[in-house]
Structure formats: structure tokens, C-alpha cells
Scaffold this active site. Structure first.
Site, PDB file in Angstrom:
ATOM      1  CD  GLN A  63       1.799  -3.028  -2.194  1.00 19.48           C
ATOM      2  OE1 GLN A  63       1.639  -3.404  -3.349  1.00 19.48           O
ATOM      3  NE2 GLN A  63       2.846  -3.404  -1.480  1.00 19.48           N
ATOM      4  CD  GLU A  64      -2.284  -0.989   3.420  1.00 17.21           C
ATOM      5  OE1 GLU A  64      -1.871  -1.783   4.280  1.00 17.21           O
ATOM      6  OE2 GLU A  64      -1.924   0.186   3.369  1.00 17.21           O
ATOM      7  CB  SER A  65      -5.195  -7.225   2.833  1.00 17.50           C
ATOM      8  OG  SER A  65      -6.192  -6.968   1.855  1.00 17.50           O
ATOM      9  CE1 TYR A 150       0.282   0.537   1.098  1.00 21.87           C
ATOM     10  CE2 TYR A 150       0.330   2.914   0.803  1.00 21.87           C
ATOM     11  CZ  TYR A 150      -0.375   1.748   1.020  1.00 21.87           C
ATOM     12  OH  TYR A 150      -1.736   1.796   1.164  1.00 21.87           O
TER      13      TYR A 150
END
Length: 162
Positions: A63-65, A150
Site C-alpha cells: 500500500q505504501e510504495s 488506507y
């Protein structure tokens, strides 16, 4: 890479704000089977060391990168687990784009958040995304659409990776 305009048939010049170090890092960390294996090894090691499921670490990274080692957010978060500079300093990360350092620091921070919020995954993920101050201010998941999305997205990736 160049610092001068060029025109080559069949190529399109891509403009980037990367400096020479960042550009070199971007080339070095191309997505490849070898790099994916290194990332997976770091995930396994961090999961074992900090007693978290590999699937959760993988979900946060996804999800982050999206597994891009050289990812940088508009807010300044860096690397696989998108460490903010203050968080990177707190965990003594000298190079936030180094997969090992980034994964270990991000996992350690996630472990800390889970302990702080008594294993409430939703609150820990909200704090990872929006910060502990925002979670405290709203006494729960902040009403930010980005943070709410998120938390749900990481949980979906977590279920998939399990």
C-alpha cells in the site's frame, strides 16, 4: 541520464527531480526477481525479529510504495515502507532507500504502534498513516478520507497475502 536536452529517435525524455544520487539509486533498484528476493528476505527477517506476520509487513509495503524502493511521497515519506524523516531518525536509519534499513525500521515502528494501541490493527494502521497525534486527537481513526481508505486497503492486502 543527462542534464542536457537530447532528442533520440524512439526515446522520450522523462523529466525528474531526482539528483544524481537519486537517479543512480532508481537504476540500482529496478524491479527484478533478484531485488524481489532480497526484499522478501528482509521481510522474513524483520517479521521474525519483531514478531509480526510477514503478510502484514507485505501489505503495508504494497500500500505504501507498491514495492518501489525509491518511492518518495509528496509529504516526504521515503522508501518501501514510506518512512517520514523523523521516524527514520528515531530508528537510526542512515539510508531510507536501503531495503533492509527501511523494512526493519518500518516493521519496528508498526510493532510499537500495535503495542501502543493494544493490538488494535485499525488504530495502529491509522497512526502509521496519519500519525499518533491525529489518532489521539480524534480518539480513533481520523476522519481523513485518505487514512480511512488506507486502513481498509492495507487490511485487504493483508487478507490477500495471508
Amino acid at each position: 541520464m543527462t542534464d542536457r536536452p537530447i532528442q533520440l529517435d524512439g526515446y522520450e525524455l522523462e523529466h525528474s527531480r531526482l539528483n544524481a544520487t537519486g537517479a543512480g539509486r532508481a537504476l540500482r533498484y529496478q524491479d527484478s526477481p533478484a531485488n524481489r528476493q532480497r526484499i522478501e528476505q528482509h521481510i522474513r527477517t524483520a517479521a521474525d525479529l519483531y514478531q509480526l506476520e510477514e503478510a502484514l509487513i507485505r501489505a503495508v509495503i504494497r500500500q505504501e510504495s507498491n514495492f518501489r524502493l525509491n518511492a518518495v511521497s509528496s509529504k516526504g515519506a521515503q522508501g518501501l515502507m514510506q518512512l517520514m524523516p523523523g521516524t527514520a531518525r528515531m530508528y537510526r536509519v542512515s539510508d531510507p532507500f536501503d531495503a533492509r534499513q527501511n523494512i526493519h525500521a518500518g516493521t519496528r515502528h508498526l510493532r510499537y504502534l500495535l503495542q501502543r494501541y493494544r493490538n488494535d490493527l485499525d488504530l495502529a494502521l491509522a497512526a502509521y498513516n496519519a500519525g499518533e497525534t491525529a489518532v489521539a486527537r480524534y480518539r480513533g481513526i481520523p476522519p481523513y478520507p485518505e487514512t480511512q481508505a488506507y486502513v481498509q486497503a492495507v487490511k485487504e492486502w493483508y487478507r490477500e497475502y495471508r
